[in-house]
Scaffold this motif. Structure first.
Motif, PDB file in Angstrom:
ATOM      1  N   GLY A 114       0.795  -1.229   0.000  1.00 24.53           N
ATOM      2  CA  GLY A 114       0.000   0.000   0.000  1.00 24.53           C
ATOM      3  C   GLY A 114       0.828   1.280   0.000  1.00 24.53           C
ATOM      4  O   GLY A 114       0.268   2.369   0.158  1.00 24.53           O
ATOM      5  N   THR A 115       2.136   1.161  -0.151  1.00 23.52           N
ATOM      6  CA  THR A 115       2.976   2.372  -0.166  1.00 23.52           C
ATOM      7  C   THR A 115       3.692   2.479  -1.513  1.00 23.52           C
ATOM      8  O   THR A 115       3.714   1.529  -2.300  1.00 23.52           O
ATOM      9  CB  THR A 115       4.053   2.341   0.943  1.00 23.52           C
ATOM     10  N   ASP A 116       4.269   3.659  -1.747  1.00 28.36           N
ATOM     11  CA  ASP A 116       5.122   3.820  -2.923  1.00 28.36           C
ATOM     12  C   ASP A 116       6.441   4.472  -2.481  1.00 28.36           C
ATOM     13  O   ASP A 116       6.645   4.756  -1.294  1.00 28.36           O
ATOM     14  CB  ASP A 116       4.426   4.634  -4.025  1.00 28.36           C
ATOM     15  N   GLU A 117       7.289   4.743  -3.465  1.00 31.07           N
ATOM     16  CA  GLU A 117       8.617   5.284  -3.159  1.00 31.07           C
ATOM     17  C   GLU A 117       8.533   6.595  -2.370  1.00 31.07           C
ATOM     18  O   GLU A 117       9.297   6.840  -1.440  1.00 31.07           O
ATOM     19  CB  GLU A 117       9.351   5.534  -4.484  1.00 31.07           C
ATOM     20  N   GLN A 118       7.543   7.444  -2.746  1.00 28.81           N
ATOM     21  CA  GLN A 118       7.394   8.734  -2.064  1.00 28.81           C
ATOM     22  C   GLN A 118       7.126   8.539  -0.573  1.00 28.81           C
ATOM     23  O   GLN A 118       7.634   9.285   0.268  1.00 28.81           O
ATOM     24  CB  GLN A 118       6.239   9.538  -2.691  1.00 28.81           C
ATOM     25  N   ASP A 119       6.306   7.533  -0.252  1.00 32.84           N
ATOM     26  CA  ASP A 119       5.985   7.284   1.161  1.00 32.84           C
ATOM     27  C   ASP A 119       7.240   6.943   1.961  1.00 32.84           C
ATOM     28  O   ASP A 119       7.351   7.318   3.128  1.00 32.84           O
ATOM     29  CB  ASP A 119       4.967   6.134   1.281  1.00 32.84           C
ATOM     30  N   TYR A 120       8.168   6.248   1.335  1.00 35.01           N
ATOM     31  CA  TYR A 120       9.428   5.919   2.021  1.00 35.01           C
ATOM     32  C   TYR A 120      10.180   7.198   2.360  1.00 35.01           C
ATOM     33  O   TYR A 120      10.690   7.356   3.459  1.00 35.01           O
ATOM     34  CB  TYR A 120      10.293   5.013   1.148  1.00 35.01           C
ATOM     35  N   TYR A 121      10.248   8.130   1.394  1.00 32.86           N
ATOM     36  CA  TYR A 121      10.997   9.366   1.631  1.00 32.86           C
ATOM     37  C   TYR A 121      10.255  10.334   2.549  1.00 32.86           C
ATOM     38  O   TYR A 121      10.849  11.229   3.129  1.00 32.86           O
ATOM     39  CB  TYR A 121      11.373  10.027   0.302  1.00 32.86           C
ATOM     40  N   ARG A 122       8.933  10.149   2.687  1.00 31.54           N
ATOM     41  CA  ARG A 122       8.176  10.968   3.651  1.00 31.54           C
ATOM     42  C   ARG A 122       8.276  10.390   5.058  1.00 31.54           C
ATOM     43  O   ARG A 122       7.697  10.925   5.990  1.00 31.54           O
ATOM     44  CB  ARG A 122       6.705  11.029   3.237  1.00 31.54           C
ATOM     45  N   GLY A 123       8.926   9.249   5.198  1.00 33.24           N
ATOM     46  CA  GLY A 123       9.104   8.643   6.522  1.00 33.24           C
ATOM     47  C   GLY A 123       7.880   7.887   7.006  1.00 33.24           C
ATOM     48  O   GLY A 123       7.723   7.672   8.215  1.00 33.24           O
ATOM     49  N   LEU A 124       7.000   7.490   6.069  1.00 30.84           N
ATOM     50  CA  LEU A 124       5.769   6.801   6.475  1.00 30.84           C
ATOM     51  C   LEU A 124       5.998   5.311   6.724  1.00 30.84           C
ATOM     52  O   LEU A 124       5.161   4.647   7.330  1.00 30.84           O
ATOM     53  CB  LEU A 124       4.682   6.992   5.401  1.00 30.84           C
ATOM     54  N   VAL A 125       7.089   4.779   6.211  1.00 32.83           N
ATOM     55  CA  VAL A 125       7.411   3.364   6.462  1.00 32.83           C
ATOM     56  C   VAL A 125       8.439   3.324   7.585  1.00 32.83           C
ATOM     57  O   VAL A 125       9.535   3.870   7.457  1.00 32.83           O
ATOM     58  CB  VAL A 125       7.965   2.693   5.186  1.00 32.83           C
ATOM     59  N   THR A 126       8.069   2.709   8.696  1.00 34.60           N
ATOM     60  CA  THR A 126       8.955   2.739   9.868  1.00 34.60           C
ATOM     61  C   THR A 126       9.563   1.377  10.188  1.00 34.60           C
ATOM     62  O   THR A 126      10.473   1.270  11.002  1.00 34.60           O
ATOM     63  CB  THR A 126       8.198   3.240  11.095  1.00 34.60           C
ATOM     64  N   GLU A 127       9.047   0.328   9.590  1.00 29.33           N
ATOM     65  CA  GLU A 127       9.616  -1.011   9.777  1.00 29.33           C
ATOM     66  C   GLU A 127       9.059  -1.931   8.696  1.00 29.33           C
ATOM     67  O   GLU A 127       8.138  -1.557   7.976  1.00 29.33           O
ATOM     68  CB  GLU A 127       9.277  -1.568  11.162  1.00 29.33           C
ATOM     69  N   ALA A 128       9.616  -3.130   8.593  1.00 29.02           N
ATOM     70  CA  ALA A 128       9.146  -4.078   7.580  1.00 29.02           C
ATOM     71  C   ALA A 128       7.732  -4.547   7.930  1.00 29.02           C
ATOM     72  O   ALA A 128       7.398  -4.693   9.108  1.00 29.02           O
ATOM     73  CB  ALA A 128      10.098  -5.268   7.521  1.00 29.02           C
ATOM     74  N   ALA A 129       6.927  -4.743   6.889  1.00 28.56           N
ATOM     75  CA  ALA A 129       5.560  -5.230   7.118  1.00 28.56           C
ATOM     76  C   ALA A 129       5.616  -6.625   7.727  1.00 28.56           C
ATOM     77  O   ALA A 129       6.518  -7.405   7.404  1.00 28.56           O
ATOM     78  CB  ALA A 129       4.813  -5.254   5.787  1.00 28.56           C
ATOM     79  N   PRO A 130       4.676  -6.950   8.625  1.00 30.29           N
ATOM     80  CA  PRO A 130       4.669  -8.297   9.209  1.00 30.29           C
ATOM     81  C   PRO A 130       4.625  -9.362   8.105  1.00 30.29           C
ATOM     82  O   PRO A 130       3.898  -9.209   7.128  1.00 30.29           O
ATOM     83  CB  PRO A 130       3.374  -8.316  10.039  1.00 30.29           C
ATOM     84  N   GLY A 131       5.416 -10.379   8.238  1.00 31.34           N
ATOM     85  CA  GLY A 131       5.442 -11.465   7.245  1.00 31.34           C
ATOM     86  C   GLY A 131       6.377 -11.215   6.075  1.00 31.34           C
ATOM     87  O   GLY A 131       6.460 -12.037   5.160  1.00 31.34           O
ATOM     88  N   THR A 132       7.093 -10.080   6.088  1.00 27.42           N
ATOM     89  CA  THR A 132       8.039  -9.812   4.980  1.00 27.42           C
ATOM     90  C   THR A 132       9.181 -10.819   5.025  1.00 27.42           C
ATOM     91  O   THR A 132       9.771 -11.054   6.077  1.00 27.42           O
ATOM     92  CB  THR A 132       8.631  -8.387   5.114  1.00 27.42           C
ATOM     93  N   VAL A 133       9.456 -11.431   3.876  1.00 27.66           N
ATOM     94  CA  VAL A 133      10.569 -12.386   3.814  1.00 27.66           C
ATOM     95  C   VAL A 133      11.549 -11.937   2.734  1.00 27.66           C
ATOM     96  O   VAL A 133      11.180 -11.277   1.767  1.00 27.66           O
ATOM     97  CB  VAL A 133      10.092 -13.827   3.490  1.00 27.66           C
ATOM     98  N   ARG A 134      12.791 -12.305   2.921  1.00 28.10           N
ATOM     99  CA  ARG A 134      13.817 -11.947   1.952  1.00 28.10           C
ATOM    100  C   ARG A 134      13.606 -12.735   0.664  1.00 28.10           C
ATOM    101  O   ARG A 134      13.362 -13.944   0.702  1.00 28.10           O
ATOM    102  CB  ARG A 134      15.195 -12.244   2.545  1.00 28.10           C
ATOM    103  N   GLN A 135      13.716 -12.041  -0.489  1.00 28.85           N
ATOM    104  CA  GLN A 135      13.571 -12.705  -1.783  1.00 28.85           C
ATOM    105  C   GLN A 135      14.902 -13.328  -2.199  1.00 28.85           C
ATOM    106  O   GLN A 135      15.941 -13.023  -1.613  1.00 28.85           O
ATOM    107  CB  GLN A 135      13.123 -11.673  -2.832  1.00 28.85           C
TER     108      GLN A 135
END
Ligand code: SF4
Ligand code: SF4
Length: 202
Positions: free
Chosen positions: A163-184
């Motif tokens: 539900g986010t895009d690159e802009q959200d990352y630079y706005r500081g809206l992503v503060t940690e990995a989403a639950p269940g995120t696994v390394r590809q």
């Protein structure tokens, strides 16, 4: 006209005067630094070894734009950018730094590269112990420069926060990995799926 001979101290006084200098020096503050046993604390904004930073979920901030390499007066940086894919994503946007190298045999630690970086992906640490007896070892790779994982991060590559895009990352809206995120699986780096099952890093 002949010059008058200078008055000199009697011969036995010269060694005594020498000991006087030594004696006085014994009580002066010592300036010798006991390096490497005692390491000196650097100034907070000291220009030391570089670091490639991550977003709070572990994705990389570097977008492979090469602006740091163009800004470098010593031609010490080599960057190769590449496209992210949904199956192998290293940064939130379109591009990432596939290859990143800094040659510390060339770098003069001037900091122009970190000024040029548009994403604050590149910063400098206070680490100054960079000496090595091998020129090859002075070329630091992306793996050596990439910041370590902190709490809440998952190592790249992995998917973007839902539900986010690159802009959200630079706005500081992503503060940690989403639950269940696994390394590809890092296929472009030659990593095989079975390697990841065994926990082998790319
Ligand atoms: S600190 Fe200066 S010399 Fe070193 S890589 Fe950056 S721009 Fe180049
Ligand atoms: S470190 Fe910064 S300037 Fe250099 S390639 Fe990455 S994003 Fe661009």
């Amino acid at each position: 006209m002949a010059e008058e001979p200078k008055e000199t101290k009697p011969g036995f006084q010269n060694p005594v005067a020498g000991f006087g200098v030594t004696f006085k020096a014994m009580f002066k503050k010592r300036l010798t630094e006991q390096y490497p046993e005692q390491k000196k604390t650097t100034a907070p904004r000291f220009h030391g070894r570089h670091q490639l930073n991550r977003h709070p979920d572990g994705l990389e901030k570097c977008v492979g734009c090469e602006l740091c390499a163009w800004a470098c007066p010593a031609d010490a940086i080599y960057v190769e950018g590449a496209d992210n894919t949904d199956e192998e994503r290293y940064s939130p946007g379109e591009r990432y730094g596939r290859v990143y190298q800094i040659n510390y045999a060339r770098c003069i630690l001037c900091g122009l590269c970190i000024e040029a970086c548009p994403t604050r992906a590149l910063t400098m640490t206070n680490e100054f112990e960079l000496a090595d007896s091998s020129r090859a070892n002075l070329i630091y790779t992306k793996e050596q420069l990439l910041a370590g994982l902190e709490e809440g991060m998952v190592d790249s590559p992995h998917s973007i926060f839902p539900g986010t895009d690159e802009q959200d990352y630079y706005r500081g809206l992503v503060t940690e990995a989403a639950p269940g995120t696994v390394r590809q699986v890092a296929v472009s780096k030659g990593e095989k799926p079975e390697d990841q099952d065994q926990g082998v890093d790319a």
